[in-house]
Design an enzyme around this catalytic site. Structure first.
Site, mmCIF file in Angstrom:
data_model
loop_
_atom_site.group_PDB
_atom_site.id
_atom_site.type_symbol
_atom_site.label_atom_id
_atom_site.label_comp_id
_atom_site.label_asym_id
_atom_site.label_seq_id
_atom_site.Cartn_x
_atom_site.Cartn_y
_atom_site.Cartn_z
ATOM 1 N N HIS A 165 -4.043 -9.485 3.815
ATOM 2 C CA HIS A 165 -5.476 -9.556 4.060
ATOM 3 C C HIS A 165 -5.736 -10.464 5.260
ATOM 4 O O HIS A 165 -5.223 -11.579 5.320
ATOM 5 C CB HIS A 165 -6.219 -10.112 2.841
ATOM 6 C CG HIS A 165 -6.209 -9.182 1.676
ATOM 7 N ND1 HIS A 165 -6.363 -9.611 0.370
ATOM 8 C CD2 HIS A 165 -6.066 -7.835 1.603
ATOM 9 C CE1 HIS A 165 -6.319 -8.564 -0.437
ATOM 10 N NE2 HIS A 165 -6.137 -7.479 0.291
ATOM 11 N N ARG A 183 -1.333 -2.032 -6.653
ATOM 12 C CA ARG A 183 -1.499 -3.132 -5.686
ATOM 13 C C ARG A 183 -2.393 -4.218 -6.272
ATOM 14 O O ARG A 183 -2.111 -5.413 -6.125
ATOM 15 C CB ARG A 183 -2.093 -2.571 -4.401
ATOM 16 C CG ARG A 183 -2.398 -3.594 -3.313
ATOM 17 C CD ARG A 183 -2.793 -2.871 -2.037
ATOM 18 N NE ARG A 183 -3.500 -3.721 -1.093
ATOM 19 C CZ ARG A 183 -2.908 -4.538 -0.221
ATOM 20 N NH1 ARG A 183 -1.585 -4.633 -0.195
ATOM 21 N NH2 ARG A 183 -3.609 -5.262 0.618
ATOM 22 N N HIS A 229 -3.743 2.260 -5.815
ATOM 23 C CA HIS A 229 -4.298 0.930 -5.570
ATOM 24 C C HIS A 229 -4.365 0.096 -6.841
ATOM 25 O O HIS A 229 -4.437 -1.136 -6.775
ATOM 26 C CB HIS A 229 -5.685 1.045 -4.933
ATOM 27 C CG HIS A 229 -5.767 0.388 -3.592
ATOM 28 N ND1 HIS A 229 -5.036 0.818 -2.504
ATOM 29 C CD2 HIS A 229 -6.460 -0.698 -3.169
ATOM 30 C CE1 HIS A 229 -5.300 0.043 -1.478
ATOM 31 N NE2 HIS A 229 -6.154 -0.892 -1.851
ATOM 32 N N TYR A 254 -9.304 -10.688 -6.643
ATOM 33 C CA TYR A 254 -8.249 -10.850 -7.644
ATOM 34 C C TYR A 254 -8.554 -11.972 -8.614
ATOM 35 O O TYR A 254 -8.050 -11.983 -9.735
ATOM 36 C CB TYR A 254 -6.899 -11.048 -6.954
ATOM 37 C CG TYR A 254 -6.538 -9.816 -6.161
ATOM 38 C CD1 TYR A 254 -6.171 -8.640 -6.811
ATOM 39 C CD2 TYR A 254 -6.631 -9.806 -4.777
ATOM 40 C CE1 TYR A 254 -5.897 -7.491 -6.104
ATOM 41 C CE2 TYR A 254 -6.348 -8.653 -4.058
ATOM 42 C CZ TYR A 254 -5.989 -7.507 -4.732
ATOM 43 O OH TYR A 254 -5.729 -6.367 -4.032
ATOM 44 N N LYS A 312 -2.271 -2.085 7.209
ATOM 45 C CA LYS A 312 -3.640 -1.669 7.494
ATOM 46 C C LYS A 312 -4.126 -2.342 8.765
ATOM 47 O O LYS A 312 -3.951 -3.540 8.959
ATOM 48 C CB LYS A 312 -4.549 -2.031 6.314
ATOM 49 C CG LYS A 312 -5.953 -1.472 6.435
ATOM 50 C CD LYS A 312 -6.745 -1.757 5.180
ATOM 51 C CE LYS A 312 -8.148 -1.140 5.272
ATOM 52 N NZ LYS A 312 -8.928 -1.406 4.034
ATOM 53 N N ARG A 360 0.854 -1.182 0.000
ATOM 54 C CA ARG A 360 0.000 0.000 0.000
ATOM 55 C C ARG A 360 0.894 1.238 0.000
ATOM 56 O O ARG A 360 2.040 1.198 0.471
ATOM 57 C CB ARG A 360 -0.899 0.026 1.230
ATOM 58 C CG ARG A 360 -1.855 -1.156 1.354
ATOM 59 C CD ARG A 360 -2.649 -1.072 2.634
ATOM 60 N NE ARG A 360 -3.617 -2.161 2.751
ATOM 61 C CZ ARG A 360 -3.361 -3.330 3.328
ATOM 62 N NH1 ARG A 360 -2.152 -3.569 3.833
ATOM 63 N NH2 ARG A 360 -4.299 -4.268 3.397
#
Length: 353
Positions: free
Chosen positions: A324, A301, A298, A333, A223, A198
């Site tokens: 994640h 990413r 993003h 994805y 995150k 990120r």
């Protein structure tokens, strides 16, 4: 006249301060209460990213300006008397006309996802006001966030590989940019486009987070404050090792950041900030005449996640690389991988009857 900092740990004093700020229209006082609440009392506390804090502050400023328009003697509705209907009306106005912190001529309708993020910021404000004892109920809890009918993978698609190669080539050539700056920018783009960092994680990297022996990066605060270890392609690890030598020529005394500014009076040698990376990326994509849907870091990413899924078909690997918490988050994805869909359509309609 200077006002002493509020004592938010004293229930009576924090209630008085919250009521005063709401009654007087003291926006900075309200933002101060929100910041304290998020840092000390919310679930994530200091794990909230700076970007989220900025967005929450923007949302509160917008809602405040909606209730209390510029030049008005008082609010249309007192902040402490807001109902769910008032918040629904604000959201409808955002979707139809845009935000309230810009001149009327510059207002543009917000996307449903952006309006939903604004609602999250105002929800946080009312959680803080309830904690302070200024309101009994949080009026935002009954309000449903706007939904965007466009699937997420279509709203924020992965940057196409062909466009990514053109982007890297543009940075390498660099026009009038100094060689060292081009070298730094290339590494920054590759960290986002090839291992899925990120933009906030790139900004937060320190020299000690790079392990040249194991060819890894240690993300200390991703995150939600989560840490993870990211393996690097060998040539990217070599590039970072070479960058350390370049960085030593520019870094300010005591600066820990892996990536530093290479120009400017105030920022020279200091940490490279996310807003600078975002600005330079947008300028590069604009120069390539890329479609607007690919603007924003993003998309890089998403490119990294999509390519890893294409190579492995393993969503657990994708989730681990990108940090994640739930593998279901990585399912996007699989949808972004359009290669098999394209191949099927070409095979179906490319054959002659």
């Amino acid at each position: 006249m200077l006002r002493p900092l509020p004592n938010y740990e004293d229930p009576a004093k924090r209630r008085l301060e919250a009521v005063r700020a709401a009654h007087e229209g003291d926006l900075e006082g309200l933002l101060g209460l929100l910041s304290y609440f998020l840092a000390h009392k919310s679930g994530k506390r200091t794990a909230l990213s700076p970007r989220t804090l900025e967005l929450y502050a923007l949302a509160v400023r917008d809602f405040f300006r909606y209730l209390w328009p510029e030049g008005a003697e008082g609010p249309k509705v007192p902040l402490l008397q807001v109902t769910p209907d008032h918040i629904d009306a604000w959201l409808a106005d955002l979707l139809a006309h845009g935000g309230h912190t810009v001149p009327p001529s510059e207002r543009r309708p917000l996307k449903p996802s952006t309006a939903a993020s604004y609602l999250a910021g105002v929800r946080a404000l009312y959680r803080a006001l309830k904690w302070a004892g200024a309101v009994r109920e949080n009026p935002t809890l009954e309000v449903k966030p706007p939904k965007d009918p466009t699937p997420r993978h279509e709203r924020r698609p992965a940057l196409p590989q062909t466009l990514y190669r053109r982007l890297l080539n543009l940075i390498q050539k660099g026009g009038q940019e100094p060689e060292h700056r081009r070298f730094r920018d290339l590494l920054v783009l590759r960290l986002m486009g090839e291992v899925g960092l990120r933009i906030s994680e790139v900004e937060g990297l320190n020299v000690e987070d790079f392990d040249p022996v194991e060819e890894e990066l240690h993300i200390q605060r991703g995150k939600g404050g989560k840490a993870r270890t990211v393996p690097l392609p060998p040539d990217l690890a070599e590039g970072l090792q070479a960058w350390l030598g370049v960085r030593a020529l520019y870094a300010a005394s005591g600066e820990k950041a892996l990536f530093v500014n290479l120009g400017g009076r105030k920022a020279h040698g200091r940490r490279l900030r996310a807003w600078t990376i975002r600005k330079e990326l947008s300028e590069a994509l604009r120069a390539l005449e890329a479609p607007r849907r690919y603007y924003g870091p993003h998309s890089l990413r998403h490119l990294a996640g999509t390519r890893l899924y294409q190579a492995t078909g393993d969503l657990y690997l994708v989730a681990t690389l990108l940090g994640h918490a739930d593998v279901s988050t990585s399912q996007i994805y699989a949808k972004m991988d359009r290669s098999r869909l394209k191949e099927a359509v070409r095979n179906l309609y490319g054959k002659k009857p």
